[in-house]
Design an enzyme around this catalytic site. Structure first.
Site, PDB file in Angstrom:
ATOM      1  N   HIS A 163     -11.801  -4.460   8.957  1.00 20.00           N
ATOM      2  CA  HIS A 163     -13.585  -4.363   7.696  1.00 20.00           C
ATOM      3  C   HIS A 163     -13.804  -3.376   7.844  1.00 20.00           C
ATOM      4  O   HIS A 163     -15.130  -3.750   6.215  1.00 20.00           O
ATOM      5  CB  HIS A 163     -13.775  -5.231   6.548  1.00 20.00           C
ATOM      6  CG  HIS A 163     -12.419  -6.476   6.211  1.00 20.00           C
ATOM      7  ND1 HIS A 163     -11.754  -7.019   6.482  1.00 20.00           N
ATOM      8  CD2 HIS A 163     -12.130  -6.695   4.830  1.00 20.00           C
ATOM      9  CE1 HIS A 163     -10.942  -7.626   6.108  1.00 20.00           C
ATOM     10  NE2 HIS A 163     -10.707  -7.688   4.962  1.00 20.00           N
ATOM     11  N   GLU A 195       0.595  -1.568   0.097  1.00 18.05           N
ATOM     12  CA  GLU A 195      -0.249  -0.652  -0.245  1.00 18.05           C
ATOM     13  C   GLU A 195       1.020   1.231  -0.297  1.00 18.05           C
ATOM     14  O   GLU A 195       0.873   2.282  -1.130  1.00 18.05           O
ATOM     15  CB  GLU A 195      -0.745   0.000   1.644  1.00 18.05           C
ATOM     16  CG  GLU A 195      -2.145  -1.158   0.969  1.00 18.05           C
ATOM     17  CD  GLU A 195      -1.649  -2.429   1.416  1.00 18.05           C
ATOM     18  OE1 GLU A 195      -0.505  -2.728   2.124  1.00 18.05           O
ATOM     19  OE2 GLU A 195      -2.716  -3.187   1.223  1.00 18.05           O
TER      20      GLU A 195
END
Lengths: 324, 355
Positions: free
Chosen positions: A129, A60
């Site tokens: 999440h 990322e």
């Protein structure tokens, strides 16, 4: 006119951007062959080739950092972070570089970078999440932050983000990915920096963004039946905030409730309340309430509805504000 | 080929010149006599400027300054191996590389004067990205730029400088892996100057940095960073590899920071003066000057002329620098966005009274 889901609208936005501007690149984890874990990039690699739509390693910080170099080389990167909770390794690159490059170079090198982050909860996801990361980005000068609430606006906001000369973080509400709408996909309409009044009402203003807009509309529907007509404001643009519209609406209602999934403390609601007070203090008839996630880590699937603002919590807050 | 020297860790170190300037291998690196002299000139100019910056800082004309004395060969040799369309991604100690790239010293030093942040010069026109302080973060920028050049079908390459300290950061790993996976035309150039502020190399990593390269799928070369010819040769090979489409390279230049980490640092608290003296004896400028004079490419007059040029030049740099004031206050607001949003325009008015 056929119905389109938010996933479909976002896919169309990427497709149209890739089609119109040969400098647009789409990349991230699993966005190529697979089409993204939510299928937002489905079919794009087949249509535009592996040079323009490509998978990256799970990296990322590298993805965000490559955006900087690609932008310097004249490209217009559109990167995907796979989930809100996995976007944190990229924060250093986003905060230290993506947001600051234009200023650092005295305006010589802009960062036309779009970073898409499937965000927020409500999908019975596992830990990491269901995060609401907006405050980190909103608090970073040099970034724009948007969060669409419905498919048509998702198309518009993503297209505008990609076309923007400055970096835009697009927080896509995962729980609304499969919501449907009917209408024309267009970039016409309110730009980044503008809020939308989705419903008029004189008793109280419900101010929200992302997935909670749908719950506010539902609450407004129920309250209307009780004789409490509520305005619903979809912020859309979390940074910059549309302070003018907020002031205008609350000056007319005199009452407001701010709703978001993120934890209460220093959530965007704190800023919204402060702005509304600055803009409309003399018109306020009651303290402004915030209906938000609690100051706890996002809970497991079995308990997420304890955390998320429910229609009932929203309606209750409105009733209290109206009865004040 | 230049002679590899094996140090006690068993990993070879490329070297063209012994510390006394004697050739220890092939010194033909593909430069003509003018090119060979230019390396010496840049090193002399760079050192003189570096010392002037230390003085300027002590006199209150610069804020904190990170000196590079001792690292002239590592920077000049690598930067000189690049072409005008290539892009350098520096960290914050690469002033010598910057002047080789043609960055105006006064514009660059605006950063250390506190006039502006790390990009006071034109990064795109000079092929020298803004000064980058967050350690190792520039490495992934270089990979992105290199990938962009490759997608454009250009044969340009990127070179990113980083220190031994940066080799411990996650962004080093991400950059190396991404570069290899995308076969990006990028050179990851480590100046291992022995110290990450107060922490010595032996406490930072247990194997040579260059030895990591095969694990990523790219060649790794360790070079004597005080041997400008060896640095030039190693970089040139990496540049040719990048231009040919063969992807990234990792170079580790062994060198030494003679001075403090920055002017705010006191190295006597953590290292021996004897160690510094050992490295002073390996001075890159003395070594190379001896070589050029021995082979007759330059005479003593050349170095003297460079020193005189440097003296005059730093005088100009100093005069221009100390004359620099703060930019207009409006610039605090004007470069954040292409078009400042209403909320920021309101703050600008509040701060400046509508100026």
């Amino acid at each position: 006119m056929p119905e389109i889901t938010m996933v479909g609208a976002l896919n169309a936005a990427l497709r149209d951007a890739l089609d119109e501007d040969p400098r647009v690149l789409v990349f991230g984890e699993d966005v190529g062959e697979l089409g993204g874990v939510f299928r937002v990039t489905q079919g794009l690699q087949a249509a535009f080739g592996r040079d323009r739509v490509f998978d990256t390693p799970i990296s990322e910080s590298g993805i965000a950092g490559m955006c900087v170099g690609l932008a310097m080389a004249g490209w217009r990167p559109v990167a995907e972070m796979q989930f809100d909770g996995f976007s944190y390794p990229a924060l250093d690159q986003v905060i230290s570089h993506v947001a600051k490059y234009r200023e650092r170079t005295r305006g010589r090198v802009g960062m036309p970078v779009t970073i898409r982050i499937p965000s927020f909860g409500g999908i019975r996801g596992k830990e990491h999440h269901g995060e609401s990361p907006e405050t980190y980005y909103v608090h970073t000068a040099g970034l724009k932050v948007v969060a669409p609430a419905d498919p048509l606006d998702a198309y518009r906001l993503l297209r505008l983000a990609i076309a923007d000369p400055d970096p835009v973080i697009v927080l896509e509400p995962k729980s609304r990915y499969w919501s449907k709408a009917e209408g024309e996909l267009t970039t016409e309409g309110p730009g980044i920096g503008r809020a939308r009044v989705l419903r008029d009402g004189s008793a109280c203003a419900l101010i929200s963004y992302g997935a909670m807009v749908a719950r506010c509309l539902e609450a407004a529907e129920a309250l209307e039946a009780e004789g409490v007509p509520c305005a619903v404001v979809d912020l859309r643009s979390l940074s910059p905030l549309d302070v003018a519209t907020l002031g205008e609406v609350v000056r007319s209602t005199g009452r407001a409730v701010v709703v978001h999934e993120a934890p209460l403390t220093l959530g965007l609601g704190a800023e919204v309340v402060a702005r509304v007070v600055e803009e409309a203090f003399d018109h306020l008839e009651a303290p402004i309430r915030r209906v938000t996630g609690w100051d706890v880590p996002y809970p497991p699937a079995s308990l997420e509805q304890v955390y998320l603002p429910s229609v009932e919590r929203i309606a209750r807050a409105v009733r209290e504000v109206v009865a004040y | 080929m230049s002679a590899p020297e094996t140090t006690d860790d068993g990993f070879p170190t490329l070297r063209c010149l012994a510390p006394d300037g004697t050739p220890v291998g092939d010194v033909e690196v593909g430069l003509d006599e003018e090119g060979l002299r230019a390396l010496l000139r840049w090193m002399i100019l760079a050192r003189r400027l570096d010392r002037e910056c230390m003085a300027l800082q002590r006199q209150g004309e610069l804020t904190v300054y990170p000196p590079f004395e001792g690292q002239e060969a590592a920077q000049v040799g690598s930067a000189a191996a690049l072409g005008p369309r290539d892009m350098v991604f520096p960290s914050f100690r690469e002033l010598a590389a910057a002047i080789v790239r043609g960055v105006d010293a006064v514009e660059y030093l605006q950063y250390h004067r506190g006039t502006w942040h790390g990009g006071p010069y034109d990064p795109l026109a000079t092929g020298f990205a803004p000064i980058c302080v967050p350690v190792a973060t520039q490495l992934v920028h270089a990979v992105g730029w290199a990938l962009g050049a490759k997608l454009d079908g250009s044969d340009a390459c990127a070179l990113a400088y980083f220190g031994d300290g940066a080799a411990s950061e996650g962004d080093f790993h991400e950059a190396a892996n991404l570069a290899a996976v995308f076969r990006a035309p990028v050179i990851l150039f480590c100046q291992n100057n022995g110290w990450a502020i107060s922490v010595p190399s032996r406490a930072q990593f247990a194997a040579p940095i260059a030895a990591r390269a095969p694990g990523y799928g790219m060649p790794g070369v360790r070079v004597d960073g005080n041997d400008v010819l060896a640095v030039y040769r190693a970089t040139r090979q990496a540049v040719e590899r990048a231009r040919a489409g063969d992807g990234p390279s990792l170079i580790e230049a062994l060198t030494y920071r003679i001075g403090p980490h920055t002017t705010a640092d006191d190295p006597t608290r953590y290292r021996d003066e004897a160690e510094v003296e050992r490295w002073r004896a390996l001075d890159p400028i003395v070594r190379y000057r001896r070589f050029l004079e021995a082979v007759g490419v330059a005479d003593a007059g050349f170095a003297a002329a460079c020193e005189a040029e440097a003296e005059a030049w730093v005088g100009t740099v100093r005069a221009e620098l100390v004359a620099l004031g703060a930019p207009p206050a409006s610039e605090v607001f004007d470069h954040v966005f292409a078009e400042p949003p209403a909320t920021l325009r309101r703050q600008r008015e509040e701060a400046l009274g509508g100026a």
